[in-house]
Design an enzyme around this catalytic site. Structure first.
Site, PDB file in Angstrom:
ATOM      1  CB  SER A 230      -0.895   0.020   1.231  1.00  0.00           C
ATOM      2  OG  SER A 230      -1.520   1.286   1.343  1.00  0.00           O
TER       3      SER A 230
ATOM      4  CE1 TYR B  41      -4.372  -2.462   4.780  1.00  0.00           C
ATOM      5  CE2 TYR B  41      -3.525  -0.248   4.421  1.00  0.00           C
ATOM      6  CZ  TYR B  41      -4.054  -1.422   3.926  1.00  0.00           C
ATOM      7  OH  TYR B  41      -4.281  -1.551   2.568  1.00  0.00           O
TER       8      TYR B  41
HETATM    9  N1  LIG Z   1      -8.430  -0.241  -2.308  1.00  0.00           N
HETATM   10  C1  LIG Z   1      -7.362   0.476  -2.010  1.00  0.00           C
HETATM   11  O1  LIG Z   1      -7.386   1.719  -2.117  1.00  0.00           O
HETATM   12  C2  LIG Z   1      -6.102  -0.185  -1.567  1.00  0.00           C
HETATM   13  C3  LIG Z   1      -4.982   0.626  -1.384  1.00  0.00           C
HETATM   14  C4  LIG Z   1      -3.795   0.044  -0.986  1.00  0.00           C
HETATM   15  C5  LIG Z   1      -3.711  -1.317  -0.795  1.00  0.00           C
HETATM   16  N2  LIG Z   1      -4.824  -2.084  -0.963  1.00  0.00           N
HETATM   17  C6  LIG Z   1      -4.686  -3.515  -0.730  1.00  0.00           C
HETATM   18  O2  LIG Z   1      -5.188  -4.220  -1.839  1.00  0.00           O
HETATM   19  C7  LIG Z   1      -5.625  -5.502  -1.437  1.00  0.00           C
HETATM   20  C8  LIG Z   1      -7.027  -5.773  -1.974  1.00  0.00           C
HETATM   21  O3  LIG Z   1      -7.915  -4.830  -1.390  1.00  0.00           O
HETATM   22  P1  LIG Z   1      -9.266  -4.326  -2.075  1.00  0.00           P
HETATM   23  O4  LIG Z   1      -9.145  -2.873  -2.213  1.00  0.00           O
HETATM   24  O5  LIG Z   1      -9.579  -5.157  -3.262  1.00  0.00           O
HETATM   25  O6  LIG Z   1     -10.272  -4.574  -0.872  1.00  0.00           O
HETATM   26  P2  LIG Z   1     -11.587  -5.486  -0.754  1.00  0.00           P
HETATM   27  O7  LIG Z   1     -12.433  -5.319  -1.937  1.00  0.00           O
HETATM   28  O8  LIG Z   1     -12.111  -5.169   0.594  1.00  0.00           O
HETATM   29  O9  LIG Z   1     -10.983  -6.965  -0.758  1.00  0.00           O
HETATM   30  C9  LIG Z   1     -10.288  -7.484   0.331  1.00  0.00           C
HETATM   31  C10 LIG Z   1     -10.058  -8.945   0.051  1.00  0.00           C
HETATM   32  O10 LIG Z   1      -9.290  -9.501   1.121  1.00  0.00           O
HETATM   33  C11 LIG Z   1      -9.945 -10.674   1.560  1.00  0.00           C
HETATM   34  N3  LIG Z   1      -9.762 -10.882   2.993  1.00  0.00           N
HETATM   35  C12 LIG Z   1      -9.861  -9.998   3.995  1.00  0.00           C
HETATM   36  N4  LIG Z   1      -9.682 -10.603   5.178  1.00  0.00           N
HETATM   37  C13 LIG Z   1      -9.485 -11.926   4.902  1.00  0.00           C
HETATM   38  C14 LIG Z   1      -9.254 -13.077   5.684  1.00  0.00           C
HETATM   39  N5  LIG Z   1      -9.177 -13.030   7.025  1.00  0.00           N
HETATM   40  N6  LIG Z   1      -9.099 -14.253   5.056  1.00  0.00           N
HETATM   41  C15 LIG Z   1      -9.169 -14.354   3.721  1.00  0.00           C
HETATM   42  N7  LIG Z   1      -9.380 -13.300   2.914  1.00  0.00           N
HETATM   43  C16 LIG Z   1      -9.531 -12.098   3.506  1.00  0.00           C
HETATM   44  C17 LIG Z   1     -11.427 -10.472   1.266  1.00  0.00           C
HETATM   45  O11 LIG Z   1     -12.023 -11.747   1.095  1.00  0.00           O
HETATM   46  P3  LIG Z   1     -13.296 -12.291   1.950  1.00  0.00           P
HETATM   47  O12 LIG Z   1     -14.082 -11.091   2.344  1.00  0.00           O
HETATM   48  O13 LIG Z   1     -13.997 -13.211   1.008  1.00  0.00           O
HETATM   49  O14 LIG Z   1     -12.684 -13.014   3.062  1.00  0.00           O
HETATM   50  C18 LIG Z   1     -11.362  -9.729  -0.055  1.00  0.00           C
HETATM   51  O15 LIG Z   1     -11.277 -10.629  -1.112  1.00  0.00           O
HETATM   52  C19 LIG Z   1      -5.548  -5.511   0.096  1.00  0.00           C
HETATM   53  O16 LIG Z   1      -4.368  -6.139   0.510  1.00  0.00           O
HETATM   54  C20 LIG Z   1      -5.479  -4.035   0.436  1.00  0.00           C
HETATM   55  O17 LIG Z   1      -4.856  -3.824   1.665  1.00  0.00           O
HETATM   56  C21 LIG Z   1      -6.014  -1.564  -1.347  1.00  0.00           C
END
Ligand SMILES: NC(=O)c1ccc[n+]([C@@H]2O[C@H](COP(=O)([O-])OP(=O)(O)OC[C@H]3O[C@@H](n4cnc5c(N)ncnc54)[C@H](OP(=O)(O)O)[C@@H]3O)[C@@H](O)[C@H]2O)c1
Length: 254
Positions: A151, A164
């Site tokens: 991130s 985080y």
């Molecule tokens: N969106 C942003 O702006 C942003 C920025 C920087 C970094 N990121 C990173 O990008 C990655 C994807 O995030 P996203 O934005 O796509 O968010 P999202 O739509 O909320 O997706 C999060 C994913 O992580 C999975 N997850 C969470 N806790 C889990 C657990 N205990 N066991 C298994 N799976 C788990 C969820 O699956 P289930 O709910 O099915 O368990 C979901 O598929 C993350 O690592 C996040 O930190 C996102």
């Protein structure tokens, strides 16, 4: 076929994608599948995994797993080994946050965020190392890739997210350490640091305030992260290791 003129650049590849039920994970799964990969989708919500599998059809399997639970992660690793899945790409994308100012962070929320965002990626890298190594052997073209989704806050810090930020900074360090250990094994280990991407994770934030600070004057799309992952996963990206690609609209230039 010459891979320079084909869009099937991941033909024959097997990619395990954690967080495949979320915004970025689904985009990575669709893009990798469209480029010929067999995708192995993981997350907790099996209904969402199943509907993505139904959409993609062939070359797709699901692996329900709770990243906050070591036993769950270790059991998937064992199953992958037992079933001899020829994985050559691991995408540690699953992640969560439990935001609060540091004095109010509960032990449980600290542990869950560190376990999900940092310990689980380590367990998967360590446990699947023999599988990834196997993919690099025997054939001159063999290669393996680990791509960790970090991130922007790992580089800027962010108040209210110390758990985080610590986890994502740790993931960047893990990326570099494993890149050094495994460079000679044809396994590259890189990270992508997204800025603000429109997904369920950012749905509750006041993005307008951030957009004013982002030079591109917009948030990113999940597909823009998937494209960076596709680039790193490509066989031709073999000389890139230990790096972080920043996809943030110019918000942070490291
Ligand atoms: N969106 C942003 O702006 C942003 C920025 C920087 C970094 N990121 C990173 O990008 C990655 C994807 O995030 P996203 O934005 O796509 O968010 P999202 O739509 O909320 O997706 C999060 C994913 O992580 C999975 N997850 C969470 N806790 C889990 C657990 N205990 N066991 C298994 N799976 C788990 C969820 O699956 P289930 O709910 O099915 O368990 C979901 O598929 C993350 O690592 C996040 O930190 C996102």
């Amino acid at each position: 076929m010459n891979s320079f003129v084909s869009n099937q650049t991941l033909l024959g590849a097997h990619a395990l994608i954690t967080g495949a039920t979320g915004g970025i994970g689904q985009a990575i799964a669709r893009v990798f599948h469209a480029h010929g990969a067999h995708v192995h989708l993981s997350g907790r919500r099996t209904d969402v995994l199943q509907s993505l599998k139904d959409e993609l059809g062939q070359r797709c399997d699901i692996w329900p797993m709770d990243l906050s639970d070591r036993d769950s992660v270790n059991s998937v690793i064992e199953q992958i080994k037992q079933e001899k899945i020829p994985l050559n790409i691991l995408i540690n994308n699953g992640g969560t946050n439990k935001n609060s100012l540091a004095p109010r962070i509960k032990d449980q929320d600290w542990d869950e965020v560190i376990q999900t965002n940092l310990t689980a990626p380590f367990l998967l890298c360590r446990g699947l190392f023999p599988v990834l190594k196997e993919a690099t052997l025997g054939d001159q073209q063999g290669y393996a890739r680990i791509i960790n989704i970090s991130s922007v806050v790992a580089f800027t810090g962010n108040g209210g997210q110390s758990n985080y930020v610590a986890a994502k900074s740790g993931l960047t360090g893990l990326t570099k350490a494993l890149a050094l250990e495994w460079a000679s094994r044809s396994i590259t280990v890189n990270a992508i640091a997204p800025g603000f991407i429109e997904t369920p994770m950012t749905a509750g934030l006041d993005l307008q305030e951030w957009i004013r600070k982002i030079p591109k004057k917009r948030v990113g799309t999940p597909e823009e992260i998937a494209f960076a992952a596709l680039f790193l996963a490509d066989a031709r990206a073999g000389y890139i290791t230990g790096q972080t690609i920043h996809v943030n609209g110019g918000l942070c230039m490291v």
